[in-house]
Scaffold this motif. Structure first.
Motif, mmCIF file in Angstrom:
data_model
loop_
_atom_site.group_PDB
_atom_site.id
_atom_site.type_symbol
_atom_site.label_atom_id
_atom_site.label_comp_id
_atom_site.label_asym_id
_atom_site.label_seq_id
_atom_site.Cartn_x
_atom_site.Cartn_y
_atom_site.Cartn_z
ATOM 1 N N LEU A 32 -9.157 4.289 4.683
ATOM 2 C CA LEU A 32 -9.738 4.648 3.175
ATOM 3 C C LEU A 32 -11.083 4.571 3.475
ATOM 4 O O LEU A 32 -11.841 5.346 2.630
ATOM 5 C CB LEU A 32 -9.224 3.478 2.435
ATOM 6 C CG LEU A 32 -7.664 3.655 1.900
ATOM 7 C CD1 LEU A 32 -7.522 2.396 0.822
ATOM 8 C CD2 LEU A 32 -7.726 4.809 0.813
ATOM 9 N N ALA A 69 -6.737 3.358 -4.435
ATOM 10 C CA ALA A 69 -7.567 4.290 -4.067
ATOM 11 C C ALA A 69 -6.891 5.705 -3.460
ATOM 12 O O ALA A 69 -7.582 6.607 -2.804
ATOM 13 C CB ALA A 69 -8.334 3.573 -2.671
ATOM 14 N N LEU A 97 -5.109 -1.589 -3.523
ATOM 15 C CA LEU A 97 -5.806 -0.606 -2.585
ATOM 16 C C LEU A 97 -4.877 0.629 -2.479
ATOM 17 O O LEU A 97 -5.539 1.686 -2.341
ATOM 18 C CB LEU A 97 -5.747 -1.131 -0.861
ATOM 19 C CG LEU A 97 -6.949 -2.128 -0.461
ATOM 20 C CD1 LEU A 97 -6.480 -2.783 0.525
ATOM 21 C CD2 LEU A 97 -8.179 -1.443 -0.553
ATOM 22 N N ARG A 98 -3.926 0.609 -2.905
ATOM 23 C CA ARG A 98 -3.031 1.819 -3.083
ATOM 24 C C ARG A 98 -3.550 2.931 -4.229
ATOM 25 O O ARG A 98 -3.585 3.798 -3.926
ATOM 26 C CB ARG A 98 -1.474 1.401 -3.584
ATOM 27 C CG ARG A 98 -0.711 2.607 -3.984
ATOM 28 C CD ARG A 98 0.623 2.141 -4.171
ATOM 29 N NE ARG A 98 1.525 3.163 -4.405
ATOM 30 C CZ ARG A 98 2.186 4.058 -3.758
ATOM 31 N NH1 ARG A 98 1.977 4.107 -2.586
ATOM 32 N NH2 ARG A 98 2.991 5.006 -4.280
ATOM 33 N N PHE A 122 0.128 4.833 8.420
ATOM 34 C CA PHE A 122 -0.897 4.809 7.436
ATOM 35 C C PHE A 122 -1.701 5.750 7.340
ATOM 36 O O PHE A 122 -2.362 6.390 6.135
ATOM 37 C CB PHE A 122 -1.414 3.569 7.535
ATOM 38 C CG PHE A 122 -0.546 2.167 7.320
ATOM 39 C CD1 PHE A 122 -0.125 2.045 6.170
ATOM 40 C CD2 PHE A 122 -0.082 1.624 8.316
ATOM 41 C CE1 PHE A 122 0.766 1.185 5.765
ATOM 42 C CE2 PHE A 122 0.705 0.239 8.132
ATOM 43 C CZ PHE A 122 1.205 0.109 6.594
ATOM 44 N N PHE A 147 0.871 -1.186 0.031
ATOM 45 C CA PHE A 147 -0.188 -0.022 0.198
ATOM 46 C C PHE A 147 0.902 1.296 0.116
ATOM 47 O O PHE A 147 0.592 2.236 -0.665
ATOM 48 C CB PHE A 147 -1.155 -0.023 1.110
ATOM 49 C CG PHE A 147 -1.718 1.225 1.299
ATOM 50 C CD1 PHE A 147 -2.831 1.594 0.589
ATOM 51 C CD2 PHE A 147 -1.390 2.401 2.256
ATOM 52 C CE1 PHE A 147 -3.530 2.512 0.687
ATOM 53 C CE2 PHE A 147 -2.181 3.278 2.301
ATOM 54 C CZ PHE A 147 -3.357 3.587 1.673
ATOM 55 N N PHE A 203 -4.586 0.899 7.086
ATOM 56 C CA PHE A 203 -4.898 2.000 5.935
ATOM 57 C C PHE A 203 -6.193 1.647 5.304
ATOM 58 O O PHE A 203 -6.934 2.618 4.672
ATOM 59 C CB PHE A 203 -3.602 1.616 4.998
ATOM 60 C CG PHE A 203 -3.481 0.200 4.497
ATOM 61 C CD1 PHE A 203 -2.723 -0.896 5.094
ATOM 62 C CD2 PHE A 203 -4.391 -0.075 3.324
ATOM 63 C CE1 PHE A 203 -2.467 -1.814 4.603
ATOM 64 C CE2 PHE A 203 -4.265 -1.593 2.921
ATOM 65 C CZ PHE A 203 -3.296 -2.489 3.702
ATOM 66 N N LEU A 204 -6.799 0.345 5.539
ATOM 67 C CA LEU A 204 -8.118 0.159 5.322
ATOM 68 C C LEU A 204 -9.314 0.925 6.001
ATOM 69 O O LEU A 204 -10.063 1.366 5.434
ATOM 70 C CB LEU A 204 -8.327 -1.459 5.189
ATOM 71 C CG LEU A 204 -9.708 -1.755 4.469
ATOM 72 C CD1 LEU A 204 -9.832 -1.315 2.735
ATOM 73 C CD2 LEU A 204 -9.716 -3.420 4.178
ATOM 74 N N TRP A 240 -11.211 -1.044 -5.567
ATOM 75 C CA TRP A 240 -10.447 -1.017 -4.317
ATOM 76 C C TRP A 240 -11.316 -1.800 -3.420
ATOM 77 O O TRP A 240 -10.649 -2.482 -2.580
ATOM 78 C CB TRP A 240 -9.836 0.262 -3.881
ATOM 79 C CG TRP A 240 -10.650 1.320 -3.395
ATOM 80 C CD1 TRP A 240 -11.365 2.181 -4.323
ATOM 81 C CD2 TRP A 240 -11.447 1.407 -2.224
ATOM 82 N NE1 TRP A 240 -12.283 3.202 -3.833
ATOM 83 C CE2 TRP A 240 -12.122 2.700 -2.369
ATOM 84 C CE3 TRP A 240 -11.024 1.058 -0.826
ATOM 85 C CZ2 TRP A 240 -12.804 3.315 -1.365
ATOM 86 C CZ3 TRP A 240 -11.981 1.446 0.065
ATOM 87 C CH2 TRP A 240 -12.767 2.694 -0.187
#
Lengths: 300, 319
Positions: B152, A255, A252-253, B261, A236, B148-149, A268
């Protein structure tokens, strides 16, 4: 839990008391609903990831110029990315890469962690002190920082990522193995074995390994989940697996670009869902194994 | 008691020295000529000047000598120049980034402690109820979700779909500084950091609280007619909260990882974003400077929590 536990134990003395310890552990594991749910999630994921070229029509890097940034269609079930690559194919290939990196790095850190922990326990005080200070140091730095520093030295790609993750993972295991073996070292059969002149190799292979099997199994399971997360995090940040190779982390990166984040969630979100589902399933299995191997489980 | 403090201090000092050796070795393992770190890219040197600098830094001598020279320079605050940002020294760059990171982490930590302790107590008091099982499940999911998820998803839901919060940065560019602007930018990343972190506090608090709830003195308190709320808050919580203090120290690494992150998703101008950018551009002096500073911070926090624990809990004996 406390005062009435012995009474309860004597009231049902025979339940779960038959078979070898390993069989009893297996029985406990199979009765754990969360762990079974974990297996039921993980098995299809594994199967799909391993066999996808047989049944899915798109390859992860083939480009469909008639469908750029498309949403789900009959041809592309999960849509395509900005250059027309099929998201489902990349998701499955990314799963392959993630699981490959996770399992190889766990295998390496299992070997290193076990040997270092065992040598620390059996190798005398000076060696023990030195090794454990090293382990302390490795565990002081935040893992993500150490990961970034190492990755900045080794560069990107599958092999460097495996190397970095294994290098980061063994200290925790070696500490657990050492704690177990320090106790084992004083047991009569080990003392006797040493008295007969057993070497380090014999002690490790015949005594240390069978007696820390439960630690190793639980560690390996939980560590596979951790390694998947580490790889995804590294990719990521652009340091692990870099495009065109697919990985859940670098999908995912994508995004991080506002356009993809806002307008193309199909590019993503599946990777995020796959990541969480897999890690969650493995963690459930790991928890189940830990409870199953817990020696106190027979009493309560 | 004094002996305990001195022992912990000495151990912390040893860790710092070991950390500096580790950073030094990694710096030498990194590709490139170490002298580059000390060159101001805006003022190129001639070959003789380079050799003179090399000699002054001791780079022509053995590693142990080099290490001592590097250490004394680092102690004097000279961590060299950033390679990526021409002519900028590493130390001021790091200092400038420390404030935003501390702001983000402390806010997140405070929220996580409050949230984690409250939900942990509820889980322990209503053990095995639907609430307890639900909270446990939520904790399990957040622990299995990478930071990080979370970041996001949080960004997508709250900044893109709902438009409740700005989508990144610490202040609106160009606008004059105002506290409300800062808070508006802070709240989302800090809450996301707190979510990751509070699950750990909750699990720990719950098991600690369950242990305390089984103690005899609580039965005594109830028998004397103390109300249920006062039993839990005044008698149980005060004792159960003690071990949670150590958790702040032992999970600070996880919090820093999460912060990296979250900073990089939210463009928060802190140490994590600096570090990620430096890794992307292979800016080794900045990477190593940041590693040294963060490592020192972790050691310091661990030391402080150990000492604080010894102050709060008199049962800790000198060993």
């Amino acid at each position: 839990m406390n005062a009435d536990a012995p009474i309860a134990a004597s009231a049902v003395p025979l339940r779960g008391r038959s078979g070898s310890p390993l069989q009893r552990a297996l029985g406990r594991f199979l009765r754990n609903r969360a762990a079974i749910a974990g297996l039921l999630i993980l098995a299809p994921v594994l199967l799909a990831v391993l066999t996808y070229p047989l049944w899915w029509r798109h390859a992860p890097n083939s480009i469909d110029l008639r469908a750029l940034n498309s949403g789900p269609t009959a041809s592309h079930w999960l849509g395509t990315d900005g250059v027309g690559r099929d998201t489902l194919a990349r998701l499955l290939q990314g799963g392959r890469i993630s699981l490959l990196i996770a399992s190889v790095s766990v295998a390496i850190s299992l070997c290193v962690g076990f040997v270092v922990g065992a040598v620390a326990a059996f190798g005398g005080r000076a060696l023990d002190g030195m090794i454990m200070r090293l382990v302390d140091l490795a565990m002081t730095l935040p893992p993500v920082i150490l990961l970034l520093v190492l990755a900045s030295i080794t560069g990107t790609g599958i092999l460097p990522t495996i190397f970095v993750i294994s290098l980061l993972s063994w200290p925790v295991l070696s500490r657990m193995v050492r704690a177990r073996l320090l106790e084992l070292r004083e047991r009569d059969f080990v003392v006797a074995s040493r008295g007969f002149g057993a070497g380090l190799g014999h002690l490790l292979w015949r005594h240390a390994l069978p007696n820390s099997l439960d630690i190793l199994v639980v560690y390996a399971t939980v560590q596979v989940a951790n390694a998947i997360l580490l790889e995804a995090g590294l990719s990521f940040l652009g340091m692990g697996i870099v495009p065109p190779e697919a990985s859940w982390g670098n999908m995912l990166r994508a995004a991080r670009s506002t356009v993809v984040l806002e307008l193309h969630p199909w590019q993503w979100m599946p990777a995020g869902a796959a990541l969480v589902a897999t890690v969650l399933a493995i963690n459930f299995i790991g928890d189940g194994l830990r409870d199953a191997f817990d020696p106190r489980a027979d009493i309560t | 008691m004094l002996g305990f403090y001195l022992k912990r201090l000495a151990a912390g000092l040893m860790m710092l020295i070991a950390l500096s050796i580790l950073v030094f070795v990694l710096l030498r393992l990194a590709p490139g000529d170490p002298v580059d770190a000390y060159l101001n890219p805006l003022a190129p040197l001639s070959q003789t000047e380079m050799d003179a600098l090399r000699q002054r830094l001791g780079l022509d001598r053995s590693w142990p000598v080099q290490y001592l020279a590097w250490l004394s320079a680092a102690l004097a605050g000279d961590l060299g120049y950033s390679i990526d940002r021409a002519g900028v020294r590493v130390l001021p760059l790091l200092v400038e980034r420390t404030g935003p990171t501390l702001l983000l982490m402390l806010t997140g930590l405070a929220m996580a402690i409050l949230l984690g302790i409250a939900s942990g107590v509820i889980g322990a008091v209503k053990r095995n109820s639907a609430i307890d099982i639900g909270l446990g499940l939520v904790a399990f999911v957040t622990i299995s979700t990478p930071a990080f998820l979370n970041a996001l998803l949080g960004l997508y839901v709250f900044a893109v779909v709902l438009r409740w919060a700005p989508s990144g940065g610490m202040l609106t560019p160009g606008a004059p500084f105002s506290l409300s602007d800062l808070l508006a930018h802070l709240i989302l990343p800090a809450s996301l950091l707190a979510v990751v972190y509070s699950a750990l506090f909750m699990r720990y608090m719950r098991s600690s609280m369950i242990e305390v709830l089984n103690q005899d003195y609580l039965r005594t308190a109830r028998a004397k007619g103390v109300g249920e709320f006062a039993v839990i808050v005044r008698h149980a919580l005060r004792n159960a909260i003690l071990p949670v203090i150590t958790l702040i120290g032992s999970t600070i690494g996880i919090a820093i990882g999460g912060a990296i992150f979250i900073e990089s998703v939210f463009d928060w101008p802190g140490m994590g974003l600096l570090m990620v950018k430096a890794v992307e551009t292979r800016d080794y002096p900045v990477i190593m400077g940041a590693t040294l500073l963060i490592g020192a911070g972790v050691i310091l926090v661990n030391l402080l929590t150990d000492l604080a624990y010894a102050v709060v809990d008199p049962r800790i004996q000198v060993r």
